[in-house]
Design a protein around this motif. Sequence first.
Motif, short mmCIF file in Angstrom:
data_model
loop_
_atom_site.label_atom_id
_atom_site.label_comp_id
_atom_site.label_asym_id
_atom_site.label_seq_id
_atom_site.Cartn_x
_atom_site.Cartn_y
_atom_site.Cartn_z
N ALA A 131 0.83 -1.21 0.00
CA ALA A 131 0.00 0.00 0.00
C ALA A 131 0.87 1.25 0.00
N LEU A 132 1.92 1.24 0.78
CA LEU A 132 2.83 2.39 0.84
C LEU A 132 3.54 2.61 -0.49
N LEU A 133 3.95 1.51 -1.10
CA LEU A 133 4.67 1.63 -2.38
C LEU A 133 3.76 2.08 -3.52
N GLN A 134 2.51 1.65 -3.49
CA GLN A 134 1.61 1.88 -4.61
C GLN A 134 0.73 3.12 -4.45
N SER A 135 0.69 3.69 -3.24
CA SER A 135 -0.21 4.82 -3.00
C SER A 135 0.27 6.08 -3.74
N ARG A 136 -0.52 6.55 -4.68
CA ARG A 136 -0.20 7.79 -5.39
C ARG A 136 -0.32 8.98 -4.44
N SER A 137 -1.31 8.95 -3.57
CA SER A 137 -1.50 10.08 -2.63
C SER A 137 -0.33 10.19 -1.66
N ARG A 138 0.17 9.06 -1.22
CA ARG A 138 1.34 9.08 -0.34
C ARG A 138 2.52 9.70 -1.05
N GLY A 139 2.70 9.38 -2.34
CA GLY A 139 3.78 9.97 -3.13
C GLY A 139 3.65 11.47 -3.25
N LEU A 140 2.43 11.94 -3.47
CA LEU A 140 2.20 13.38 -3.56
C LEU A 140 2.51 14.08 -2.24
N LEU A 141 2.10 13.44 -1.13
CA LEU A 141 2.34 14.02 0.20
C LEU A 141 3.83 14.12 0.50
N VAL A 142 4.57 13.06 0.19
CA VAL A 142 6.01 13.05 0.45
C VAL A 142 6.71 14.09 -0.43
N THR A 143 6.31 14.18 -1.68
CA THR A 143 6.92 15.16 -2.58
C THR A 143 6.67 16.58 -2.09
N LYS A 144 5.43 16.84 -1.64
CA LYS A 144 5.09 18.16 -1.13
C LYS A 144 5.89 18.46 0.14
N ALA A 145 6.04 17.44 1.02
CA ALA A 145 6.79 17.64 2.25
C ALA A 145 8.26 17.92 1.96
N LEU A 146 8.82 17.21 0.99
CA LEU A 146 10.22 17.41 0.62
C LEU A 146 10.42 18.83 0.07
#
Length: 252
Positions: A131-146
């Motif tokens: 779920a962590l690897l495939q979540s698009r929303s998680r990717g967007l959140l991490v990118t925004k945080a970075l």
Amino acid sequence: TTPNSARLQLTRRTGAAVLSDNRAQILAIALCRGKIDFEELCSALEHIDFSFSLGGQDLESIWPTPDEQRKVLAAGVPKEELREAERCVLRIASIQRSKERLGFIRLAQELTAHESPCRERTKLAREAQQALLQSRSRGLLVTKALGLGNHFNYGSGARMAGVGAQGFSFDALMQMKTIKGQGNASTLLHFLCGMLTKTDPTFNVTLASELAPVVAAAALPVSYVADRVRELRAQVNIAADELEKHFASYAT
């Protein structure tokens, strides 16, 4: 006089005593009059029958010691003339390495009992990882945080200048929960999600849905699996060492 004590006194009068009265009483209650049929237990030990149920009883703690078994054997008293407890000890003495055999059966039952919960927790951990690897929303959140972190640390031109962090650990993401805004009503993590919600109103709902397996896995820590596997591995190693050193005792 209680029924048990009366029965023990009768046994004392009618059978030859080799062990102390106190020890004989403990053995008689646990082995001869316990919930497990004693002769079925002995047969299971002789054949190392892993299907035999010990019923959760801790027999190892009261098991006749090698010295007690030798003492009963050395007495040379015919079985029919012994007390109930000594007859049990004499029967156990006829089984080579009986306590170790009991340990094998106990280990097999523990492995079986923990297989299902360990498999369930491992399955949940794998699903959470996917779920962590495939979540698009998680990717967007991490990118925004970075991007936000680099903006704070290196200024608005960090990305164009090619400076700043290339990534961060999830621990750092969780630390954003501790950075609170005015009135302590929200955190930096809430702020990030709010920014993404402005672009996509369904972001929060989608993120919660995509990471639902992570929530389920967090409720059943995988540390349980690690602890049990470590304990059971140690017991299996002890069993393997026992078989290697005393194989001849189990060959028949």
